[in-house]
Design a protein around this motif. Structure first.
Motif, PDB file in Angstrom:
ATOM      1  N   THR A  43       0.851  -1.187   0.000  1.00 35.69           N
ATOM      2  CA  THR A  43       0.000   0.000   0.000  1.00 35.69           C
ATOM      3  C   THR A  43       0.884   1.233   0.000  1.00 35.69           C
ATOM      4  O   THR A  43       1.832   1.323   0.785  1.00 35.69           O
ATOM      5  CB  THR A  43      -0.934   0.005   1.223  1.00 35.69           C
ATOM      6  OG1 THR A  43      -1.741  -1.182   1.184  1.00 35.69           O
ATOM      7  CG2 THR A  43      -1.833   1.229   1.225  1.00 35.69           C
ATOM      8  N   ARG A  44       0.558   2.165  -0.899  1.00 35.34           N
ATOM      9  CA  ARG A  44       1.297   3.415  -1.002  1.00 35.34           C
ATOM     10  C   ARG A  44       0.316   4.572  -1.122  1.00 35.34           C
ATOM     11  O   ARG A  44      -0.741   4.432  -1.729  1.00 35.34           O
ATOM     12  CB  ARG A  44       2.184   3.424  -2.250  1.00 35.34           C
ATOM     13  CG  ARG A  44       3.222   2.343  -2.264  1.00 35.34           C
ATOM     14  CD  ARG A  44       4.594   2.918  -1.959  1.00 35.34           C
ATOM     15  NE  ARG A  44       5.524   1.909  -1.505  1.00 35.34           N
ATOM     16  CZ  ARG A  44       6.279   1.160  -2.257  1.00 35.34           C
ATOM     17  NH1 ARG A  44       6.230   1.284  -3.534  1.00 35.34           N
ATOM     18  NH2 ARG A  44       7.101   0.286  -1.731  1.00 35.34           N
ATOM     19  N   ALA A  45       0.704   5.704  -0.564  1.00 33.12           N
ATOM     20  CA  ALA A  45      -0.083   6.930  -0.714  1.00 33.12           C
ATOM     21  C   ALA A  45       0.630   7.842  -1.693  1.00 33.12           C
ATOM     22  O   ALA A  45       1.860   7.847  -1.771  1.00 33.12           O
ATOM     23  CB  ALA A  45      -0.258   7.622   0.633  1.00 33.12           C
ATOM     24  N   ARG A  46      -0.136   8.601  -2.440  1.00 35.91           N
ATOM     25  CA  ARG A  46       0.425   9.509  -3.444  1.00 35.91           C
ATOM     26  C   ARG A  46      -0.469  10.736  -3.574  1.00 35.91           C
ATOM     27  O   ARG A  46      -1.684  10.613  -3.664  1.00 35.91           O
ATOM     28  CB  ARG A  46       0.491   8.782  -4.780  1.00 35.91           C
ATOM     29  CG  ARG A  46       0.724   9.630  -5.996  1.00 35.91           C
ATOM     30  CD  ARG A  46       2.156  10.056  -6.080  1.00 35.91           C
ATOM     31  NE  ARG A  46       2.312  11.041  -7.119  1.00 35.91           N
ATOM     32  CZ  ARG A  46       3.394  11.234  -7.786  1.00 35.91           C
ATOM     33  NH1 ARG A  46       4.455  10.502  -7.537  1.00 35.91           N
ATOM     34  NH2 ARG A  46       3.469  12.167  -8.698  1.00 35.91           N
ATOM     35  N   CYS A  47       0.140  11.919  -3.566  1.00 35.30           N
ATOM     36  CA  CYS A  47      -0.601  13.155  -3.786  1.00 35.30           C
ATOM     37  C   CYS A  47      -0.721  13.362  -5.292  1.00 35.30           C
ATOM     38  O   CYS A  47       0.286  13.500  -5.980  1.00 35.30           O
ATOM     39  CB  CYS A  47       0.115  14.338  -3.140  1.00 35.30           C
ATOM     40  SG  CYS A  47      -0.763  15.881  -3.420  1.00 35.30           S
ATOM     41  N   LEU A  48      -1.924  13.335  -5.806  1.00 38.71           N
ATOM     42  CA  LEU A  48      -2.191  13.486  -7.228  1.00 38.71           C
ATOM     43  C   LEU A  48      -2.614  14.921  -7.507  1.00 38.71           C
ATOM     44  O   LEU A  48      -3.646  15.374  -7.011  1.00 38.71           O
ATOM     45  CB  LEU A  48      -3.301  12.514  -7.630  1.00 38.71           C
ATOM     46  CG  LEU A  48      -3.566  12.296  -9.106  1.00 38.71           C
ATOM     47  CD1 LEU A  48      -2.370  11.638  -9.774  1.00 38.71           C
ATOM     48  CD2 LEU A  48      -4.789  11.413  -9.270  1.00 38.71           C
ATOM     49  N   SER A  49      -1.787  15.662  -8.256  1.00 37.73           N
ATOM     50  CA  SER A  49      -2.081  17.070  -8.567  1.00 37.73           C
ATOM     51  C   SER A  49      -3.197  17.167  -9.603  1.00 37.73           C
ATOM     52  O   SER A  49      -3.557  16.174 -10.247  1.00 37.73           O
ATOM     53  CB  SER A  49      -0.822  17.758  -9.104  1.00 37.73           C
ATOM     54  OG  SER A  49      -0.542  17.297 -10.408  1.00 37.73           O
ATOM     55  N   GLN A  50      -3.708  18.362  -9.783  1.00 36.34           N
ATOM     56  CA  GLN A  50      -4.749  18.608 -10.792  1.00 36.34           C
ATOM     57  C   GLN A  50      -4.236  18.193 -12.171  1.00 36.34           C
ATOM     58  O   GLN A  50      -4.940  17.540 -12.930  1.00 36.34           O
ATOM     59  CB  GLN A  50      -5.137  20.093 -10.785  1.00 36.34           C
ATOM     60  CG  GLN A  50      -6.237  20.430 -11.766  1.00 36.34           C
ATOM     61  CD  GLN A  50      -7.594  19.989 -11.279  1.00 36.34           C
ATOM     62  OE1 GLN A  50      -7.839  19.944 -10.072  1.00 36.34           O
ATOM     63  NE2 GLN A  50      -8.476  19.634 -12.176  1.00 36.34           N
ATOM     64  N   GLU A  51      -2.988  18.557 -12.476  1.00 39.62           N
ATOM     65  CA  GLU A  51      -2.402  18.222 -13.770  1.00 39.62           C
ATOM     66  C   GLU A  51      -2.254  16.710 -13.935  1.00 39.62           C
ATOM     67  O   GLU A  51      -2.548  16.154 -14.990  1.00 39.62           O
ATOM     68  CB  GLU A  51      -1.045  18.906 -13.904  1.00 39.62           C
ATOM     69  CG  GLU A  51      -0.446  18.775 -15.281  1.00 39.62           C
ATOM     70  CD  GLU A  51       0.837  19.579 -15.423  1.00 39.62           C
ATOM     71  OE1 GLU A  51       1.588  19.275 -16.348  1.00 39.62           O
ATOM     72  OE2 GLU A  51       1.075  20.491 -14.615  1.00 39.62           O
ATOM     73  N   GLU A  52      -1.800  16.017 -12.893  1.00 42.17           N
ATOM     74  CA  GLU A  52      -1.645  14.566 -12.953  1.00 42.17           C
ATOM     75  C   GLU A  52      -2.992  13.871 -13.068  1.00 42.17           C
ATOM     76  O   GLU A  52      -3.101  12.835 -13.718  1.00 42.17           O
ATOM     77  CB  GLU A  52      -0.885  14.061 -11.733  1.00 42.17           C
ATOM     78  CG  GLU A  52       0.567  14.469 -11.737  1.00 42.17           C
ATOM     79  CD  GLU A  52       1.237  14.253 -10.410  1.00 42.17           C
ATOM     80  OE1 GLU A  52       2.453  13.987 -10.424  1.00 42.17           O
ATOM     81  OE2 GLU A  52       0.574  14.365  -9.355  1.00 42.17           O
ATOM     82  N   ALA A  53      -4.025  14.433 -12.448  1.00 45.20           N
ATOM     83  CA  ALA A  53      -5.358  13.839 -12.539  1.00 45.20           C
ATOM     84  C   ALA A  53      -5.861  13.889 -13.983  1.00 45.20           C
ATOM     85  O   ALA A  53      -6.606  13.013 -14.414  1.00 45.20           O
ATOM     86  CB  ALA A  53      -6.333  14.556 -11.612  1.00 45.20           C
ATOM     87  N   ARG A  54      -5.428  14.908 -14.736  1.00 48.73           N
ATOM     88  CA  ARG A  54      -5.802  15.001 -16.151  1.00 48.73           C
ATOM     89  C   ARG A  54      -4.961  14.070 -17.009  1.00 48.73           C
ATOM     90  O   ARG A  54      -5.403  13.630 -18.066  1.00 48.73           O
ATOM     91  CB  ARG A  54      -5.654  16.433 -16.653  1.00 48.73           C
ATOM     92  CG  ARG A  54      -6.762  17.348 -16.177  1.00 48.73           C
ATOM     93  CD  ARG A  54      -6.735  18.673 -16.911  1.00 48.73           C
ATOM     94  NE  ARG A  54      -5.456  19.374 -16.800  1.00 48.73           N
ATOM     95  CZ  ARG A  54      -5.150  20.267 -15.853  1.00 48.73           C
ATOM     96  NH1 ARG A  54      -6.037  20.548 -14.914  1.00 48.73           N
ATOM     97  NH2 ARG A  54      -3.976  20.849 -15.839  1.00 48.73           N
ATOM     98  N   ASP A  55      -3.720  13.783 -16.588  1.00 51.78           N
ATOM     99  CA  ASP A  55      -2.818  12.947 -17.370  1.00 51.78           C
ATOM    100  C   ASP A  55      -1.955  12.087 -16.451  1.00 51.78           C
ATOM    101  O   ASP A  55      -0.766  12.332 -16.280  1.00 51.78           O
ATOM    102  CB  ASP A  55      -1.929  13.815 -18.268  1.00 51.78           C
ATOM    103  CG  ASP A  55      -1.051  12.978 -19.190  1.00 51.78           C
ATOM    104  OD1 ASP A  55      -1.255  11.749 -19.273  1.00 51.78           O
ATOM    105  OD2 ASP A  55      -0.142  13.556 -19.808  1.00 51.78           O
TER     106      ASP A  55
END
Length: 131
Positions: A43-55
């Motif tokens: 299990t890993r946590a990751r902060c997904l930015s707005q830009e990463e959420a799009r790509d």
């Protein structure tokens, strides 16, 4: 192998605004043919930015993988993948997704000195909240 699975999951995630940016937790459970008992879930946590959420394919980083035959129904994305490197791999997978969760599977095979290695991974992810 686990790092590769996380990278492939991130890369295969839908490149649509349907996934909300924020802090995500992903759990990968992997089985390798011929390996009794399999591997412990990771299990890993990751902060997904707005830009990463799009790509999300930008999360692949150093992985030398090419995605093809990508199909997105609006709630399920499926794909084929081929990775280079020391141990070239090929496979396919699919992910069901919503703004707050993902669930899917990935099967990858490789040829290591004439021996075929097949891995099957189950992926479960959920958005925990803002970063």
């Amino acid at each position: 192998m686990r790092k590769l699975c996380f990278a492939l999951i991130a890369a295969a995630s839908p490149a649509l605004a349907d996934i909300e940016p924020g802090n995500w937790e992903l759990t990968v459970t992997t089985e390798i043919d011929g390996m009794p008992g399999g591997m412990a879930p990771v299990t890993r946590a990751r902060c997904l930015s707005q830009e990463e959420a799009r790509d999300p394919s930008r999360l692949v980083g150093g992985a030398d993988c090419q995605f093809s035959n990508r199909r997105d129904s609006g709630s399920v994305v499926s794909f084929d993948v081929a990775c280079g490197g020391q141990l070239p791999m090929r496979g396919s997978g699919s992910m069901r997704y919503s703004p707050q969760s993902v669930e899917g599977s990935l099967e990858i095979s490789a040829d290591a000195n004439g021996q075929k290695i097949i891995t099957r991974s189950r992926i479960v992810g959920r958005r925990l909240g803002p970063c």
